[in-house]
Write an enzyme that holds these catalytic residues in place. Structure first.
Site, short mmCIF file in Angstrom:
data_model
loop_
_atom_site.label_atom_id
_atom_site.label_comp_id
_atom_site.label_asym_id
_atom_site.label_seq_id
_atom_site.Cartn_x
_atom_site.Cartn_y
_atom_site.Cartn_z
N ALA A 104 0.84 -1.04 -0.09
CA ALA A 104 -0.04 0.06 0.07
C ALA A 104 0.84 1.25 0.04
O ALA A 104 1.93 1.19 0.42
CB ALA A 104 -0.90 -0.03 1.28
N GLY A 147 0.65 -5.19 0.85
CA GLY A 147 -0.60 -5.17 0.02
C GLY A 147 -0.22 -5.90 -1.20
O GLY A 147 -1.23 -6.42 -1.83
N GLU A 150 -0.49 -9.33 -0.69
CA GLU A 150 -2.02 -9.68 -0.33
C GLU A 150 -2.90 -9.65 -1.86
O GLU A 150 -3.76 -10.46 -1.86
CB GLU A 150 -2.39 -8.79 0.69
CG GLU A 150 -1.71 -8.98 2.08
CD GLU A 150 -2.05 -7.70 2.82
OE1 GLU A 150 -2.51 -8.28 4.11
OE2 GLU A 150 -2.22 -6.66 2.76
N GLU A 170 5.05 -5.29 6.98
CA GLU A 170 4.38 -4.17 7.80
C GLU A 170 4.69 -4.09 9.06
O GLU A 170 4.77 -2.84 9.74
CB GLU A 170 2.61 -4.36 7.75
CG GLU A 170 2.07 -4.36 6.42
CD GLU A 170 2.00 -5.74 5.57
OE1 GLU A 170 2.81 -6.65 6.02
OE2 GLU A 170 1.15 -5.82 4.85
#
Ligand code: DAK
Length: 296
Positions: A104, A147, A150, A170
């Protein structure tokens, strides 16, 4: 006329060779066409001999395809576009040689608060990727981090280039995975490996990812998209309806107990006998010819 048909006509098409030079050399044996559309951070193409594989390429190179809101919204729009286009039977989602996606967008989310996350339902639409009716193959080169990993795991199959790297980093920026990392990764590679990745933020190589079942195959980096398209074409040679049912059945394995899953599978199996394509598949086998599916 359907929206997808209109957009198909509106999209201008040029040859695959017109792709920007930072992309890999064009595979010579397949026909590609490039679709322009209102996308700032994506490229859309159709590929394969029958042009029945859609390719969505993340294209935000300056920040290694960091997944800002706009990029995610464009991915969702592109997937909806290909899902509603009946000529497309499978979708390939890919990035650049350096990065599938580095996670992200940290710059974009750094000032978020708990309250703003709740109010804006921060990145809630990501699930659209996992909910795609048509199969999505992630073709991963370079970094698939946070992300990005993911996003790859929301796809149905992951092919990786030999230099690909996967991680959930993260923890190193003071947070935890938020789009399925703790759940999907654990189910796919098991608790010990998932814990190690998530608690350290360490990257694993393509080879380790293949060994642990996160990716299904590894190829030389410049062959991954080509191989993913070939896989998409193979899937596209089957009935789209039966493919969708098979995908639904496999996905149910993640959501249910074994007994419920087996019952669900049996019901879906029975249901295929209501389709003309099931009849055609079996008739074609017995008549020693290729099936001609009508998606009925
Ligand atoms: N966000 C923003 N910018 C990024 C970025 C990212 N994730 N990753 C890289 N960049 C930018 C860098 O800041 C740099 O920009 P400039 O300095 O040139 O302006 C440019 O991309 C090139 O990066 P580097 O200079 O760092 O390149 P290197 O080759 O040295 O290193 C790297 C590559 C990938 C190892 C490094 O960039 C890196 O560690 N990046 C951050 C990786 C990371 O921590 N990713 C996880 C982010 S957290 C949720 C859904 C999803 C998520 C959360 C919630 N909901 C649905 C609720 C996801 C969270 C995350 O992914």
């Amino acid at each position: 006329m359907s929206v997808s048909r209109v957009s198909q006509i509106l999209f201008s098409r040029v040859s695959y060779a017109a792709r920007k030079p930072q992309q890999f050399a064009a595979p010579v044996f397949r026909y590609y066409s490039y679709q322009t559309g209102n996308y700032e951070f994506l490229k859309l193409e159709t590929a394969g001999e029958k042009k029945n594989v859609g390719i969505v390429t993340l294209n935000r190179p300056k920040v290694l395809n960091a997944l800002c809101d706009q990029l995610m919204n464009e991915i969702i729009r592109a997937l909806k576009h290909f899902n509603s286009d009946s000529s497309i039977a499978a979708i390939v989602l890919t990035g650049s040689e350096k990065a599938f996606a580095a996670g992200a967008d940290i710059k974009e989310m750094k000032d978020n608060s708990y309250a703003s996350n709740l109010k804006l339902n921060f990145i809630a639409d990501w699930n659209v990727v996992a909910k795609s009716r048509k199969p999505i193959i992630a073709a991963v080169n370079g970094y698939a981090l946070g992300g990005g990993n993911e996003l790859a795991m929301m796809c149905d199959i992951i092919y990786a280039g030999d230099k690909a790297k996967f991680s959930q980093p993260e923890i190193a920026i003071g947070t935890i995975p938020g789009a399925g990392g703790t759940q999907r990764l654990t189910r796919v590679i098991g608790k010990s490996k998932a814990m190690e990745m998530i608690l350290t933020g360490n990257m694993i190589s393509a080879e380790e990812a293949e060994k642990s079942g996160l990716v299904s195959k590894v190829f030389p980096a410049d062959k991954v998209v080509e191989e993913a398209v070939k896989l998409g074409e193979k899937i596209a040679s089957h009935s789209q309806l039966i493919v969708a049912i098979a995908k639904e059945a496999v996905n149910a394995a993640y959501e249910t107990t074994l007994q419920q899953g087996l019952l669900f599978e049996k019901r879906l199996f029975h249901s295929t006998f209501s389709l003309a394509d099931r009849k055609e598949g079996m008739a074609a086998f017995l008549e020693k010819r290729s099936p001609r599916y009508t998606n009925q």
